[in-house]
Design an enzyme around this catalytic site. Structure first.
Site, mmCIF file in Angstrom:
data_model
loop_
_atom_site.group_PDB
_atom_site.id
_atom_site.type_symbol
_atom_site.label_atom_id
_atom_site.label_comp_id
_atom_site.label_asym_id
_atom_site.label_seq_id
_atom_site.Cartn_x
_atom_site.Cartn_y
_atom_site.Cartn_z
ATOM 1 N NE ARG A 52 -3.351 0.106 2.971
ATOM 2 C CZ ARG A 52 -2.920 0.407 4.195
ATOM 3 N NH1 ARG A 52 -2.356 1.586 4.423
ATOM 4 N NH2 ARG A 52 -3.043 -0.449 5.182
ATOM 5 C CE1 TYR A 105 -14.727 12.540 -16.924
ATOM 6 C CE2 TYR A 105 -14.251 12.659 -14.592
ATOM 7 C CZ TYR A 105 -14.700 11.950 -15.684
ATOM 8 O OH TYR A 105 -15.114 10.664 -15.515
ATOM 9 C CG ASP A 178 -7.723 16.652 -15.670
ATOM 10 O OD1 ASP A 178 -7.042 15.976 -16.463
ATOM 11 O OD2 ASP A 178 -8.803 16.252 -15.187
ATOM 12 C CE LYS A 203 -11.185 8.666 -18.981
ATOM 13 N NZ LYS A 203 -11.472 9.987 -18.450
HETATM 14 C C1 LIG Z 1 -11.897 10.453 -17.184
HETATM 15 C C2 LIG Z 1 -11.386 11.722 -16.654
HETATM 16 C C3 LIG Z 1 -11.151 11.896 -15.279
HETATM 17 C C4 LIG Z 1 -11.477 10.805 -14.273
HETATM 18 O O1 LIG Z 1 -10.655 9.689 -14.437
HETATM 19 P P1 LIG Z 1 -11.066 8.160 -14.108
HETATM 20 O O2 LIG Z 1 -9.843 7.413 -14.479
HETATM 21 O O3 LIG Z 1 -12.277 7.840 -14.930
HETATM 22 O O4 LIG Z 1 -11.377 8.107 -12.640
HETATM 23 C C5 LIG Z 1 -10.633 13.111 -14.855
HETATM 24 N N1 LIG Z 1 -10.365 14.111 -15.722
HETATM 25 C C6 LIG Z 1 -10.578 13.985 -17.047
HETATM 26 C C7 LIG Z 1 -10.272 15.120 -17.955
HETATM 27 C C8 LIG Z 1 -11.103 12.797 -17.556
HETATM 28 O O5 LIG Z 1 -11.333 12.674 -18.869
#
Ligand SMILES: *Cc1c(COP(=O)(O)O)cnc(C)c1O
Length: 402
Positions: A52, A105, A178, A203
């Site tokens: 962890r 998001y 982000d 992604k």
């Molecule tokens: C999908 C996404 C998230 C969240 O990520 P997960 O892996 O689905 O928890 C955060 N920011 C953006 C821009 C995203 O496309």
């Protein structure tokens, strides 16, 4: 022999170029052990105690992503993008004021709306693409974090990261970006002044729609970074070693995939710009996009694989396009090798600020000719379907958003 420094593209292709010290294997081993042996003298082999806290398999993927986001930064992988994003907010203190992009998001917006108040955070949504608005919203001494997403889901608005960082830093405000959509291939926010970078590695970084993962990167190993790491360790929001291994494999082709998706997205946006069925094509690579100049400066080698289209006929038309696609997959998410199409308003629910006439497209690595033909045919079919519905039922087709 001293190692020559090589480009991020080379580092990615070889996942840092290390071989397994035991066998010489080019692919790293997966280390699934949850615990580590304590030696007779009480010490541990590599100071590892329990997974962890740390694990060699995810540390390898962390070092690779850190190398891609910029020299000298540190990375922590999380169980998902949301676990990564919320770890940053949860490392703030009650009463802290945070400024967040108004367009972002939806999962982050939803989490902030539901939990930030109970956490004691004072969250204010602002337009981070508008420097005057950011400047007016900063409360010196109280604002602790500015959160920006660029290009921002799902309108792909562009925030000028260098300008926003300068503004925020002059008031002592930390900036988190982000970078899921741009990826380090196109934008490296830490080099533009950002303090933290967050990713949904689900992604583009993994890129094959088969791993859920997230990451936080920091420009400095400061006390705030230690709080984020401590949160991950103590809350257990870590990635499993199998997922971390898949992620390092996915990142090897990151540059190829992102460049291909960007090139195809630009071709698709250019092709459909001005199409009679569309009110608008939202893509930062189009000169008509309000953020185009900034994007051209801030994004290198492309404008990303994400775009949205707004249907001239309103929400009914947008929904009518979906049944007719054959190459695009009707699915949520983004950044995979296959192209996706999605009605965001339905996905986000009634409180969504996304217009009902909008379809979000994630462009994959297929032949762009097939993607253009598929979308063109679906737009035509939607037109036909709507016309047929209107002739059967004269009052239909007048949706609230049109
Ligand atoms: C999908 C996404 C998230 C969240 O990520 P997960 O892996 O689905 O928890 C955060 N920011 C953006 C821009 C995203 O496309």
């Amino acid at each position: 022999m001293e190692r020559r420094s090589v480009s991020p593209e080379t580092l990615a292709a070889q996942a840092l170029g290390e071989v397994d010290p035991v066998t010489g294997g080019l692919a790293p081993v997966i280390n699934p052990s949850t615990n580590y042996e304590q030696q007779a003298d009480g010490s541990y082999w590599q100071d590892r105690v329990y997974t962890r806290a740390d694990n060699p398999t995810f540390e390898h993927a962390e070092r690779l992503l850190a190398a891609l986001e910029g020299a000298g930064c540190a990375c922590a992988l999380f169980a998902s993008g949301m676990a990564a994003a919320t770890a940053v907010f949860q490392s703030l203190l009650p009463g802290d004021h945070v400024l967040v992009s108004r367009v972002l998001y939806w999962g982050v917006r939803k989490w902030l709306a539901e939990f930030a108040l109970t956490w004691g955070l004072d969250v204010e949504f602002t337009d981070t693409a508008d420097l005057a608005a950011v400047s007016a919203a900063i409360r010196p001494g109280r604002t602790r974090l500015l959160w920006a997403e660029t290009p921002a889901n799902p309108m792909w608005e562009i925030t000028d990261l260098a300008a926003v960082c300068e503004l925020a830093h002059s008031a002592g405000v930390r900036v988190a970006v982000d970078n899921t959509v741009a990826t380090p291939v196109l934008t490296r926010p830490l080099e533009l002044g950002a303090d933290l970078v967050v990713h949904s590695a689900t992604k583009y970084l993994n890129g094959h729609s088969d791993v859920l993962a997230g990451a936080v990167l920091t420009a400095r190993r400061d006390p705030f970074w230690e709080r984020i790491r401590s949160w991950r360790r103590n809350a257990g929001a870590i990635l499993g070693p199998f997922e971390a291994w898949l992620l390092q494999r996915g990142m090897r082709t990151l540059f190829l995939r992102v460049h291909r998706a960007s090139d195809s997205a630009l071709a698709i946006a250019t092709h459909f710009h001005g199409h009679p069925a569309l009110k608008e094509v939202l893509y930062p690579g189009l000169p008509s996009h309000p953020g185009h100049q900034i994007a051209a400066r801030q994004m290198h080698g492309g404008f990303g694989g994400m775009l949205s289209i707004r249907l001239a006929g309103g929400a009914g038309h947008a929904l009518a396009v979906l049944p007719s696609v054959q190459v695009f997959k009707r699915a949520t998410s983004l950044g995979g090798v296959e192209s996706l199409i999605e009605h965001r308003h339905t996905m986000e629910g009634p409180s969504s600020p996304v217009p009902g006439d909008l379809l979000r497209l994630s462009i994959g690595i297929e032949d762009p000719v097939d993607l253009i033909a598929d979308l063109a045919a679906a737009l035509d079919a939607a037109q036909g379907r709507q016309a047929a519905a209107a002739s059967r039922e004269p009052a239909a087709g007048q949706d609230a958003d049109s």
